[in-house]
Each structure stands twice: as C-alpha cells, then as structure tokens.
Design an enzyme around this catalytic site. Sequence first.
Site, PDB file in Angstrom:
ATOM      1  N   LYS A 124       0.866  -1.184   0.000  1.00 37.82           N
ATOM      2  CA  LYS A 124       0.000   0.000   0.000  1.00 37.82           C
ATOM      3  C   LYS A 124       0.894   1.221   0.000  1.00 37.82           C
ATOM      4  O   LYS A 124       2.048   1.144   0.433  1.00 37.82           O
ATOM      5  CB  LYS A 124      -0.874   0.023   1.258  1.00 37.82           C
ATOM      6  CG  LYS A 124      -2.151   0.824   1.076  1.00 37.82           C
ATOM      7  CD  LYS A 124      -3.223   0.009   0.417  1.00 37.82           C
ATOM      8  CE  LYS A 124      -4.414   0.847   0.044  1.00 37.82           C
ATOM      9  NZ  LYS A 124      -5.541  -0.021  -0.388  1.00 37.82           N
ATOM     10  N   ASP A 164      -6.952   4.180  -4.602  1.00 37.39           N
ATOM     11  CA  ASP A 164      -7.653   3.984  -3.335  1.00 37.39           C
ATOM     12  C   ASP A 164      -8.335   5.345  -3.100  1.00 37.39           C
ATOM     13  O   ASP A 164      -8.533   6.099  -4.073  1.00 37.39           O
ATOM     14  CB  ASP A 164      -6.654   3.609  -2.211  1.00 37.39           C
ATOM     15  CG  ASP A 164      -7.340   3.108  -0.941  1.00 37.39           C
ATOM     16  OD1 ASP A 164      -7.684   1.924  -0.893  1.00 37.39           O
ATOM     17  OD2 ASP A 164      -7.559   3.901  -0.002  1.00 37.39           O
TER      18      ASP A 164
HETATM   19  O1  2IT Z   1      -7.983  -1.661  -1.033  1.00 36.99           O
HETATM   20  C1  2IT Z   1      -7.867  -2.142  -2.170  1.00 36.99           C
HETATM   21  O2  2IT Z   1      -7.936  -3.361  -2.376  1.00 36.99           O
HETATM   22  C2  2IT Z   1      -7.630  -1.227  -3.280  1.00 36.99           C
HETATM   23  N1  2IT Z   1      -7.593  -0.019  -3.067  1.00 36.99           N
HETATM   24  C3  2IT Z   1      -7.399  -1.744  -4.672  1.00 36.99           C
HETATM   25  C4  2IT Z   1      -5.994  -2.212  -4.819  1.00 36.99           C
HETATM   26  C5  2IT Z   1      -5.597  -2.607  -6.209  1.00 36.99           C
HETATM   27  O3  2IT Z   1      -4.411  -2.900  -6.391  1.00 36.99           O
HETATM   28  O4  2IT Z   1      -6.439  -2.653  -7.117  1.00 36.99           O
END
Ligand code: 2IT
Length: 445
Positions: A124, A164
């Site tokens: 993340k 996100d």
């Molecule tokens: O929390 C999540 O799973 C997302 N924001 C999507 C992450 C992604 O790599 O598509």
Amino acid sequence: MNVEKIMTDLEKKHPGELEYLQAVREVLDSIEEVYNSNPQFETAKIIERLVEPDRILTFKVPWVDDSGNVNVNIGYRVQFNQAIGPYKGGLRFHPSVNLSILKFLGFEQIFKNSLTSLPMGGAKGGSDFNPKGKSNAEVMRFCQSFMLELWKVIGPETDVPAGDIGVGGREIGFLYGMYKKLTHEHVGVLTGKGLNWGGSLVRPEATGFGGIYFVQEMLKTKGDDLKGKTVAVSGFGNVAWGAVLKATELGAKVVTISGPDGYIYDPDGISGNKIDYMLELRSSNQDIVKPYSYEFPNAQFHQGKRPWEAKCDIALPCATQNELNGDDAKLLIKNGTKLVAEISNMGCTPEAVEMFIEHKMLFAPGKAVNAGGVATSGLEMTQNSMKLNWPAKEVDDRLHHIMTSIHESCIKHGKDSSGYVNYVKGANIAGFIKVANAMLDQGVI
Ligand code: 2IT
C-alpha cells in the site's frame, strides 16, 4: 504463538500505530488455533516475519501550486509481502494518511490478495496530499513529483500500485504518464488505467460489484436474496457508487449515502439518474454530500451524522476505516439489521465486529467483501501481459466467480459446529494459509 506476547512486542516497537496494531490483532486472534496446530509455522517464525513489512519507502513530495507557492507532502510505499506474487495494492491520497494507516492497509492487502486466488503480494502507499479543492494542473504536478521517487521501486513484475481513496482514473493517468517518461516503457505498472491505454473494462465498478456479489452469497446461505431489501450505504465515492449501482440492479432499495459533512436519507431510493449524480458529486472537487438534497428535494440531509441510524436490512460501510463503531452497531442491531458487509477496508471497529458476531448476524470483513477491486486489477494485469482486452462480460464473469470462491473459502474455514459462519475467521485463515505455505516453501528470506 502467544498473541499477547507478539502484540506487546509490536506495541513497543511501533507505539501509537493504532490502525496497524488493530489489523494485526484481528488476524492473530483468528489464526491462533490453526497456527499452533501447525508447528512448522512457529519453527519458521512465520508470524514474526509476516507482521513486519519487507520494506517501507518514505519520501518528500515537493510541488508548486497555481499561485506559485511551494508545497511539501510526504509520500510512502509500504511493500509488505511478496510470497505469492509481486507487491500489489492501492495508493491513498488523503490528509489523514500516515504510516499506521498504510501499514494496516498493506497488511490487510496480503490476505485479501491471497483470497482472490491470483498471484499478488501485499502493498500500500500514498500521501497526506488532499486532491480535493485542487486544480487539475496542481494534481498533475503533485502526481509527477510523487512518481519521480516512486518509480525506482515499482515495475510490472515488482510492485503494481493502483487507486484507493483520493486516487482515481485522473491520478493514475498522471502517475502513469510520468512513469512512462522516466522508464521509456509502456507496461502494466499501474492498474485502474484508462481504457485506451491498458485499462480493463469493469475495473471502476469492480469493488462495489464484487461486494454485492459477496452479499448475495451471504444471503443465499439463509435462502434469501437482495430483492426488496433496504440498504444503508456510507460514502459517495467510487466504491459506494459501484455498490449502489449493483444493489439497485438486483432489486434492493438503497436509502443512504454519506460524506464527511453528514448523510443523505432518500426514502424513494437512490436509483437511475440519482446514481449518475453520485459521479457528478464526486467530480465537483468538494468532499460534501449535502448538494444531493438540493438536487433531489425529497431526500433529507442529516448534518454531522452517520447513516447507521437509518432503519435498514443491510448496512454497507463503503467509505473508510473504523467508520462504524460500537454505538452504531447497537443502533443497527436495535433497528433489526440482518447483514453488515464491509466494502471499505476495516470499516467497523473491533467492538462493532464483536457485537455482530455475538448476535450471530451475517457479518463479513473488508478483506473478503472488497477483494473484487484488486481481483479485477489482477485481471487487468493478465490482459496487459497478453496484450489483449477482454469484453466486459468476461471480466464481470471472472469477478463473479472469484467472489463466489472467496465466499466458499470463508465458509470452509469459518463455519463453527453450530453452523454459524464467522467470516472474519474464515477470511483470515484462508488468506493466511496460502501465504504461510508459500513462505515455508521459499525459505527464510
Ligand atoms: O484496497 C484495495 O484493495 C484497493 N484499493 C485496490 C488495490 C488494487 O491494487 O487494485
């Protein structure tokens, strides 16, 4: 494994990282029994290795606003675990972003990505930058400056960021443009890309659609479905939009959406052009939901309140972490709500979750319910590798199948002797086992 000892050690090492510690404790509590009945996990110190990210990159993001002022934000990428595939997870741009929040999100992402059955590790990232109220040019300059640091640690087989909160198609475009300029490569390094340059159909809808497919499976265990159900949704962003769209299509009536300013109660249901209006609200560059009540005067705006006081059969947190607390849970239980599914990440506080489980309600956690977003990111990566675009139906069918199989995994690992399904336990155990076994296979690294 001794959960209390691990938690005490972690609290000492990372004091004040409340969200991260909360996410870790939930997983440890769920997997304790499985872990302790497989001594090979303890020997390899799997948990001690899993709770610390592989690495964290923090960097300065200087940028110039439209008035010529210099601004400085902090950028982060938390690369948590790559046992089953390249690091994968979104970027969050929001003033609340700090290391604790990104570590909790990165940690959750490991298990979520494992549940999708696709080869993706957990990561993340993001920044305390607030895109709300900024011009397009300012957002572009910020994204370019952010990527000037981030590009060094990402790549299509290394780490694949996505959106996100605060990062949508516009931001992904600016980030991608700069990455391409720096590397001279047109590759699938980000997901959530535009349809004309490597994106996948259904990715924008996927988190909300996947969440509703999961809710359908939960209802099915009681011989029930969404038809005629009253649904309370929080948030009004991309996730809420997809959930409202699919729930309505399947015959439910969504009566609330919310923003930081309060919530909207629409007794007629949020359907048709009202759902399209959610997109307008979002692009208005203000973080408020109140204008809905001017546009549709039958709807009431409740200033400073959360939607969980509205009477509903189903509650779907779709905004941010810890947005539904113990008091909210009491209200929902009192009002006869039967099902709560987190489409946001860790939408409910531990007190709320405990109450839902005590009351034997249908409750499922974000890492299972909202996995459709990252799953469809995985499908975008597959299409990029093949240099092919699948039609919407193919992506949607695969998404549906993935959500059904995540639900099956939750049942397999979460059903107790009375027949009650603890989805928190089920999701954590199913997600964990796969990653832990991969880590065992690959040695101490
Ligand atoms: O929390 C999540 O799973 C997302 N924001 C999507 C992450 C992604 O790599 O598509």
